[in-house]
Design an enzyme around this catalytic site. Sequence first.
Site, PDB file in Angstrom:
ATOM      1  CG  ASP A 125      -2.219  -0.633   1.036  1.00 39.41           C
ATOM      2  OD1 ASP A 125      -2.690  -0.628  -0.101  1.00 39.41           O
ATOM      3  OD2 ASP A 125      -2.780  -1.150   2.022  1.00 39.41           O
TER       4      ASP A 125
HETATM    5  C1  BGC Z   1       0.353   1.293   6.210  1.00 41.25           C
HETATM    6  C2  BGC Z   1       0.013   0.065   5.411  1.00 41.25           C
HETATM    7  C3  BGC Z   1      -1.466  -0.059   5.297  1.00 41.25           C
HETATM    8  C4  BGC Z   1      -2.099   1.234   4.807  1.00 41.25           C
HETATM    9  C5  BGC Z   1      -3.590   1.092   4.833  1.00 41.25           C
HETATM   10  C6  BGC Z   1      -0.331   2.499   5.663  1.00 41.25           C
HETATM   11  O1  BGC Z   1      -0.065   3.584   6.479  1.00 41.25           O
HETATM   12  O2  BGC Z   1       1.746   1.463   6.209  1.00 41.25           O
HETATM   13  O3  BGC Z   1       0.554  -1.085   6.049  1.00 41.25           O
HETATM   14  O4  BGC Z   1      -1.772  -1.093   4.410  1.00 41.25           O
HETATM   15  O5  BGC Z   1      -1.709   2.305   5.613  1.00 41.25           O
HETATM   16  O6  BGC Z   1      -4.247   2.168   4.321  1.00 41.25           O
HETATM   17  C1  NOJ Z   2      -1.694  -3.726   5.469  1.00 39.60           C
HETATM   18  C2  NOJ Z   2      -2.873  -3.783   4.552  1.00 39.60           C
HETATM   19  O1  NOJ Z   2      -4.016  -4.196   5.271  1.00 39.60           O
HETATM   20  C3  NOJ Z   2      -2.618  -4.715   3.396  1.00 39.60           C
HETATM   21  O2  NOJ Z   2      -3.694  -4.687   2.508  1.00 39.60           O
HETATM   22  C4  NOJ Z   2      -1.344  -4.363   2.694  1.00 39.60           C
HETATM   23  O3  NOJ Z   2      -1.119  -5.331   1.690  1.00 39.60           O
HETATM   24  C5  NOJ Z   2      -0.183  -4.321   3.654  1.00 39.60           C
HETATM   25  N1  NOJ Z   2      -0.477  -3.446   4.747  1.00 39.60           N
HETATM   26  C6  NOJ Z   2       1.109  -3.875   2.985  1.00 39.60           C
HETATM   27  O4  NOJ Z   2       1.096  -2.530   2.667  1.00 39.60           O
END
Ligand code: BGC
Ligand code: NOJ
Length: 818
Positions: A490
């Site tokens: 993400d």
């Molecule tokens: C986090 C990710 C997460 C995303 C969700 C980010 O701040 O680092 O792990 O998947 O937010 O929106």
């Molecule tokens: C947490 C999110 O829930 C997931 O969808 C994503 O793949 C990981 N973070 C990595 O960014």
Amino acid sequence: MQYGYFDDNAREYVITRPDTPYPWINYLGSEDFFGIFSNTSGGYCFYRDARMLRLTRYRYNNVPTDAGGRYFYLRDSYTGDVWTPSWMPMKSQLDSYECRHGMGYSRISSSRNGLAFSQVSFVPLHDKCEIHKVTITNESNIDKYIDVFSFVEFCLWNANDDMTNFQRNFSIGEVEIECPPHGSSAIYHKTEYRERRNHYAVWGVNVPVNGFDTDRQSFLGLYNGFDSPAAVFNGQAGDSVASGWAPIGSHYIKAKLSAGESKTYVFVLGYCENPEDQKWEAQNKINKKPARDLLEKYNTPEAADKALADLNAYWTNLLGKFTVEADDKKMARMAGVWNQYQCMVTFNMSRSASYFESGIGRGMGFRDSNQDLLGFVHLVPERARARILDIAATQFPDGSAYHQYQPLTKRGNNEIGSGFNDDPLWLICGVAAYIKETGDYGILNENVPFDNNESLADTLFTHLKRSFYFPVTNTGPHGLPLIGRADWNDCLNLNCFSKTPGESFQTTANYESGVAESVLIAAIFLFVGPDFAEICRRTGRNDDAERAERAIAGMTESINKHGWDGSWFLRAFDAYSNKIGSNECEDGKIFIESNGFAVMAGIGIHDGRAVKALDSVKEHLDTKYGIVLLQPAYKNYHIELGEVSSYPPGYKENAGIFCHNNPWVTIAETRLGRGYRAFETYTKICPAYREDDSDLRRTEPYVYAQMVAGKDAIRHGEAKNSWLTGTAAWTFVSISQYILGVRPTFDGLLIDPCIPSDMKGFTVTRHFRGADYHITVDNSAGKEKGIKSITVDGNDYSGNIIPAFGDGKVHKIIVTMG
Ligand code: BGC
Ligand code: NOJ
């Protein structure tokens, strides 16, 4: 050091001191009423949606931590001694303390000055409530006069409003109280019931009380915290009636206990609903029938015990579907019990409510929910089926998808929208896993809306087809899938280009390049694509199968041509078509995701690139606590990369040990037959192996965490974001299907273990399509992979795919490695 131990026979983790390095929690609830429950009785509960229908208040980011719970205060009315037997919120000195977190219940036991306390907390099957059965026992040889005070603080339902909209909230709180001289006593929280709500909360106890409080200030005192409630110290409830401000529920019970005597109280915290035309029983009096029925049902300790026994039976049945016996107890208890338990929690919670997720943020993730499914489809296949249909209904007609949807409405979330170009592929992943588990191809014929719009509905098969072709038709200059806003990571926001503080990295696209590509999406495509082609073939869609195979060949060519960096797979191309995850880069030279997934998909297995890629991962990314996401960590913010470079080095996606994708490497290692390496990557992130390192790790030793700080971080090895992570599902897949090697396929149950050579063997029982498989693997030959012989029910068997017997019987499979 350790703060407890596993009691494997009871399937409990026993916490032996209350001051754990972080609150260690458990989840109560298995259907639609849920509670989060910490080892000191902190937490909160909600009905179905942690944001919209929250019953009790919780203060995230509070000091001290873990503020809000279902608290019990005890006062010895002879000595005036006051304490909280769950340790918090008073941090009371206790002569003994223990918290047992089990499957869907928790039990706190403690004692002080000869008064023993025990609290068993759980959500019974099929009812919308928490039960807290409290027993106090006088273990001294003199009579004791104990004042018992219960305490919950109500949330005004919408948890987001509850902590922001005070100009309104301080005037709307309403309660009703029914504390008759005989029978049970109940406090009703009915804020907003007079207008558009048809639900209220009840906090009852099965005995008459000597007083109550429903107004927070009356109970605590305005300038007091939860640790010094005025009413308790005074030994007298105020019989306050909340009107606005902060409604609470507190019962006051005076208990006389002679030496050796015990008293048990059953407290019930429930959610009740009335049909619109039956909301009232009199002017301003809510219809209490559903609450009375609920309290009546659980008005004896025996009724509570029976409900707990039913809950235990439910879990015994569920966890009976996959069990493990092995010399390595840590692996056996994680794979057989706790990992699957966590998978069920992710099924229920997605990423909504934990001690790191506030319950007011993300709903159900499209990609998250599909991946979570991999971890529970064998446990609750019918519910997995329903989940798939819910998820698929949030897909757009072009195959892309709402990134999230709300559990209450099941509608796609407009705030976040679409544009995460890996999303569509996870639907294929989830559906393929479901069909392999159940053999139910019928699901493909289900009519499922697109964009939640019935008039756009088409078969689930069509949904899969659109998923499959989305990355094929949305490619960039190298023939690789466009990344969109981000892919699985993400934080790889290659079209974001954000300079504005606070702007969402995930939803902002200041520069829609139409150029940035993801090697990871290509690898995911090559992992799930063959299953799609196979599904086509097996349902008589040969043309579709052939067309799909051509697309797969095309993508294979693109990744081979443009996705390899010499010693590992590239990660992506940015909006200027520059490489990401290349030896040419200054930071972020190598990433875990594309390497794990490409090898999982079988790329480079025959030409040595797979071995090279995994060896590079080992060399550059591996640490004592698991494999970091990338190296070198980004030292500065890169506008062209987005959030990944926003984190301080070693945290989260910027070179943290992002546990979710460690099992991809585990699985990839098994593809190379490297059982030792596979198991090593498995154990490094497995919490049970770090139980004695809890001061550094901090989070629960019985569940996976999303992230462990990487080697660039000062607190390398410290875990965060426990519970709600795709790590649960993927580690379960890696250990059960690839290391222990018992893997559902379209044709049956494949047996293909890949273990360290010094693992002498193990036994797995697996329920599969209506029969039970009792599988014993003998590795006295000391192999890492390879099977010499298999017998099924005593007969030699050729091949290693055991058919779906579907006969309701137990079949004995003996596997000899060699
Ligand atoms: C986090 C990710 C997460 C995303 C969700 C980010 O701040 O680092 O792990 O998947 O937010 O929106
Ligand atoms: C947490 C999110 O829930 C997931 O969808 C994503 O793949 C990981 N973070 C990595 O960014």
